[in-house]
Design a protein around this motif. Sequence first.
Motif, PDB file in Angstrom:
ATOM      1  N   TYR A 187       0.842  -1.201   0.000  1.00  0.00           N
ATOM      2  CA  TYR A 187       0.000   0.000   0.000  1.00  0.00           C
ATOM      3  C   TYR A 187       0.879   1.254   0.000  1.00  0.00           C
ATOM      4  CZ  TYR A 187      -3.437   3.465   1.455  1.00  0.00           C
ATOM      5  OH  TYR A 187      -4.236   4.579   1.519  1.00  0.00           O
ATOM      6  N   PHE A 188       1.969   1.209   0.756  1.00  0.00           N
ATOM      7  CA  PHE A 188       2.909   2.337   0.767  1.00  0.00           C
ATOM      8  C   PHE A 188       3.460   2.591  -0.630  1.00  0.00           C
ATOM      9  CE2 PHE A 188       7.592   3.117   0.950  1.00  0.00           C
ATOM     10  CZ  PHE A 188       7.538   4.487   1.160  1.00  0.00           C
ATOM     11  N   SER A 189       3.813   1.525  -1.337  1.00  0.00           N
ATOM     12  CA  SER A 189       4.373   1.675  -2.688  1.00  0.00           C
ATOM     13  C   SER A 189       3.366   2.317  -3.624  1.00  0.00           C
ATOM     14  CB  SER A 189       4.812   0.314  -3.230  1.00  0.00           C
ATOM     15  OG  SER A 189       5.870  -0.205  -2.446  1.00  0.00           O
ATOM     16  N   ARG A 190       2.078   1.906  -3.511  1.00  0.00           N
ATOM     17  CA  ARG A 190       1.048   2.473  -4.393  1.00  0.00           C
ATOM     18  C   ARG A 190       0.860   3.973  -4.101  1.00  0.00           C
ATOM     19  NH1 ARG A 190      -1.786  -2.353  -3.202  1.00  0.00           N
ATOM     20  NH2 ARG A 190      -3.208  -1.210  -1.815  1.00  0.00           N
ATOM     21  N   VAL A 191       0.833   4.314  -2.815  1.00  0.00           N
ATOM     22  CA  VAL A 191       0.666   5.724  -2.444  1.00  0.00           C
ATOM     23  C   VAL A 191       1.867   6.547  -2.918  1.00  0.00           C
ATOM     24  CG1 VAL A 191       0.517   7.330  -0.491  1.00  0.00           C
ATOM     25  CG2 VAL A 191      -0.787   5.194  -0.453  1.00  0.00           C
ATOM     26  N   PHE A 192       3.067   5.994  -2.772  1.00  0.00           N
ATOM     27  CA  PHE A 192       4.287   6.691  -3.174  1.00  0.00           C
ATOM     28  C   PHE A 192       4.302   6.940  -4.684  1.00  0.00           C
ATOM     29  CE2 PHE A 192       8.713   7.272  -4.250  1.00  0.00           C
ATOM     30  CZ  PHE A 192       9.219   8.010  -3.182  1.00  0.00           C
ATOM     31  N   LYS A 193       3.898   5.917  -5.468  1.00  0.00           N
ATOM     32  CA  LYS A 193       3.915   6.063  -6.925  1.00  0.00           C
ATOM     33  C   LYS A 193       2.868   7.059  -7.391  1.00  0.00           C
ATOM     34  CE  LYS A 193       3.913   3.565 -11.273  1.00  0.00           C
ATOM     35  NZ  LYS A 193       3.906   2.241 -11.952  1.00  0.00           N
ATOM     36  N   LYS A 194       1.708   7.039  -6.715  1.00  0.00           N
ATOM     37  CA  LYS A 194       0.662   7.984  -7.074  1.00  0.00           C
ATOM     38  C   LYS A 194       1.113   9.418  -6.824  1.00  0.00           C
ATOM     39  CE  LYS A 194      -4.169   9.129  -6.167  1.00  0.00           C
ATOM     40  NZ  LYS A 194      -5.382   8.816  -5.379  1.00  0.00           N
ATOM     41  N   ALA A 195       1.903   9.616  -5.791  1.00  0.00           N
ATOM     42  CA  ALA A 195       2.336  10.966  -5.433  1.00  0.00           C
ATOM     43  C   ALA A 195       3.525  11.428  -6.249  1.00  0.00           C
ATOM     44  CB  ALA A 195       2.680  11.024  -3.939  1.00  0.00           C
ATOM     45  N   THR A 196       4.435  10.502  -6.643  1.00  0.00           N
ATOM     46  CA  THR A 196       5.684  10.906  -7.286  1.00  0.00           C
ATOM     47  C   THR A 196       5.813  10.445  -8.727  1.00  0.00           C
ATOM     48  OG1 THR A 196       6.856   8.905  -6.577  1.00  0.00           O
ATOM     49  CG2 THR A 196       6.835  10.764  -5.043  1.00  0.00           C
ATOM     50  N   GLY A 197       4.967   9.480  -9.154  1.00  0.00           N
ATOM     51  CA  GLY A 197       5.083   8.926 -10.496  1.00  0.00           C
ATOM     52  C   GLY A 197       6.118   7.824 -10.570  1.00  0.00           C
ATOM     53  N   GLN A 198       6.744   7.465  -9.454  1.00  0.00           N
ATOM     54  CA  GLN A 198       7.757   6.421  -9.411  1.00  0.00           C
ATOM     55  C   GLN A 198       7.497   5.510  -8.211  1.00  0.00           C
ATOM     56  OE1 GLN A 198      11.106   9.238  -9.197  1.00  0.00           O
ATOM     57  NE2 GLN A 198      11.953   8.215 -11.004  1.00  0.00           N
ATOM     58  N   THR A 199       7.932   4.261  -8.358  1.00  0.00           N
ATOM     59  CA  THR A 199       7.887   3.371  -7.197  1.00  0.00           C
ATOM     60  C   THR A 199       9.033   3.757  -6.260  1.00  0.00           C
ATOM     61  OG1 THR A 199       9.369   1.717  -8.131  1.00  0.00           O
ATOM     62  CG2 THR A 199       7.006   1.503  -8.642  1.00  0.00           C
ATOM     63  N   PRO A 200       8.957   3.340  -4.999  1.00  0.00           N
ATOM     64  CA  PRO A 200      10.056   3.637  -4.075  1.00  0.00           C
ATOM     65  C   PRO A 200      11.395   3.118  -4.588  1.00  0.00           C
ATOM     66  CG  PRO A 200       8.139   2.912  -2.846  1.00  0.00           C
ATOM     67  CD  PRO A 200       7.809   2.703  -4.299  1.00  0.00           C
ATOM     68  N   ARG A 201      11.437   1.931  -5.181  1.00  0.00           N
ATOM     69  CA  ARG A 201      12.701   1.378  -5.687  1.00  0.00           C
ATOM     70  C   ARG A 201      13.240   2.221  -6.834  1.00  0.00           C
ATOM     71  NH1 ARG A 201      10.126  -3.352  -3.990  1.00  0.00           N
ATOM     72  NH2 ARG A 201      11.438  -4.671  -2.646  1.00  0.00           N
ATOM     73  N   GLU A 202      12.342   2.633  -7.738  1.00  0.00           N
ATOM     74  CA  GLU A 202      12.779   3.469  -8.861  1.00  0.00           C
ATOM     75  C   GLU A 202      13.330   4.805  -8.355  1.00  0.00           C
ATOM     76  OE1 GLU A 202       9.589   1.884 -12.240  1.00  0.00           O
ATOM     77  OE2 GLU A 202       9.155   3.673 -11.036  1.00  0.00           O
ATOM     78  N   TYR A 203      12.695   5.358  -7.360  1.00  0.00           N
ATOM     79  CA  TYR A 203      13.145   6.636  -6.796  1.00  0.00           C
ATOM     80  C   TYR A 203      14.532   6.487  -6.170  1.00  0.00           C
ATOM     81  CZ  TYR A 203      13.234  10.935  -4.065  1.00  0.00           C
ATOM     82  OH  TYR A 203      13.593  12.146  -3.540  1.00  0.00           O
ATOM     83  N   ARG A 204      14.712   5.392  -5.439  1.00  0.00           N
ATOM     84  CA  ARG A 204      16.022   5.162  -4.794  1.00  0.00           C
ATOM     85  C   ARG A 204      17.094   4.936  -5.853  1.00  0.00           C
ATOM     86  NH1 ARG A 204      16.528   0.926   0.035  1.00  0.00           N
ATOM     87  NH2 ARG A 204      16.438   2.804   1.330  1.00  0.00           N
ATOM     88  N   LYS A 205      16.798   4.171  -6.905  1.00  0.00           N
ATOM     89  CA  LYS A 205      17.783   3.889  -7.955  1.00  0.00           C
ATOM     90  C   LYS A 205      18.163   5.167  -8.678  1.00  0.00           C
ATOM     91  CE  LYS A 205      18.545   0.951 -11.999  1.00  0.00           C
ATOM     92  NZ  LYS A 205      17.943  -0.081 -12.905  1.00  0.00           N
ATOM     93  N   GLN A 206      17.180   5.992  -8.932  1.00  0.00           N
ATOM     94  CA  GLN A 206      17.451   7.263  -9.609  1.00  0.00           C
ATOM     95  C   GLN A 206      18.364   8.153  -8.768  1.00  0.00           C
ATOM     96  OE1 GLN A 206      14.240  10.084  -9.602  1.00  0.00           O
ATOM     97  NE2 GLN A 206      14.699  10.804 -11.669  1.00  0.00           N
TER      98      GLN A 206
END
Length: 524
Positions: free
Chosen positions: A505-524
């Motif tokens: 659920y955290f991942s879905r909320v994060f992607k909705k807010a940022t356009g990226q999954t938490p893993r994608e955000y960290r990798k970037q």
Amino acid sequence: MKVLIVDDEKHVREAIRYFVPWEKYGISDICEATNGQEAINIIMEQQPAIVFTDMRMPLVDGAELLEWLHQHSPNTKTIVISGYQDFNYVKPAIVYGGTDYLLKPLNSKQLIAAAEHAFKLWQEEEREREQAFRQNMQLNVLRPLYWDKVLSDLLSDNASFQELQPALSEELGMCKDAESCSIAVISLQAANCRLLQRFHGDLQLTSFVLANVCNEVLSPQRNGFAFRYWQTGVDIVILFWDDASEAHKWLLHINEAIQLAYGVQVDIGLSLVNALPQQLHTAFLQAQQGLSERNLLHRAGRIHLYKEESHEGGSVEDHAFQAYIDKLKIAVLSGETDRMNLTVEDWAEQLAGMSVLTESNFLRMQEEIRAVLLRLQQEDNTQFELCYDEEGMFSVEGWRDQLKALLLRLSKESKLSETSDSRLVLEIRDYLDQNYRQDMTLQHIAERFFISRENVSRKFKQITGENLSDYLTNLRIVRAKALLQNTNLRLSQISELVGYEDEKYFSRVFKKATGQTPREYRKQ
């Protein structure tokens, strides 16, 4: 200066009056006597500085007069005048301190010289007496200050008992072989002491007077000494030595004396009997604790002996106390007088039903209330009035009434009601900032701030321009980004730290807010 001329021959008295330059020394009071007995009566009434006296006189002769002057008026200067060159008359003048011995018939130059010598001698001695008197007055003022400072340093371990012991013994009467002590303390501030009111709030004057009353009770027995404490915490300290176990009895006598003089009594903390000098500081701490841990709801007894066991139960620092702080905060935010009064009434009822309310906890409670009002006022405009009755005992009713009056005054001065919604929303936002990690629902916030769920959402959107749920989500996402950038924590850990128990659920909320999954955000 006054002058007395004693001679049974009128022409001798007139000659002395005529030849001596009285105006040069500002002398206008000149008395006369015809014999020694008459002279004694005048001396007792007028206290002359200079006495001219004949030796052969009826009733009381010159020798007897000189002896009487030596015993009863030693500062008086005497000039002996005699018509007889007999050592029996010279001897008393020498023995009893005559300044000159003149023979009749009088020689004007010798008379003037003798008079001026006596005048100057008396004036010099008078100046010395005045100087000594002023010095004694200064010492009388400074001596108590000296002992206040020295004994305060002794209790704070900043002075040596061994070095002070001779003076303690000589001036205060402490036994040289004293091995035990007790200490009592009085605070005129924390207890809102009625005695302080009697002296118009002048703490220095009240402390000075109270220490004097204590020492008037103790000084005849020389078994203790009261002094003003120079550090913070207490105002008067009483040090008992000799039979320190009798301290409680003497404190009762002290309170009786204060009651008799000023119509009030004071609360006094008393230590156990401790070793002297090794445990002086320990005894001081015990006395302070005895005073601060006294039960304000217990109305019997004003001497509070230190107890090693701590109070259990009835603490104002429990959950109920915190709940009333929260209720008070919201009531003030609401700006509603009735709501504030009801909160205070409920709180007072809870206090009255407690078995123990120590002064230390009560003062902490007052500081919590002050902190709440200061945060809302942005300035310390909270002046707690007395909540002690005429006997100096704590009154729940007095506390209730003074808090209600204070809240009413602050409400009028700052017009809390005009901006109550803004303050409420700021409080909610601060609460979210500090507790976003917890499971946070609209219902929880509504219950926390004693308003409906609808009002929470409406007021928050009205003041901040965004929904409460959006603010909380954005807050959590910002914190999550920081953790993803700066730590190697697993996603499940980060999810839990920002308030989401479900990682997916955290991942879905994060992607909705940022356009990226938490893993994608960290990798970037």
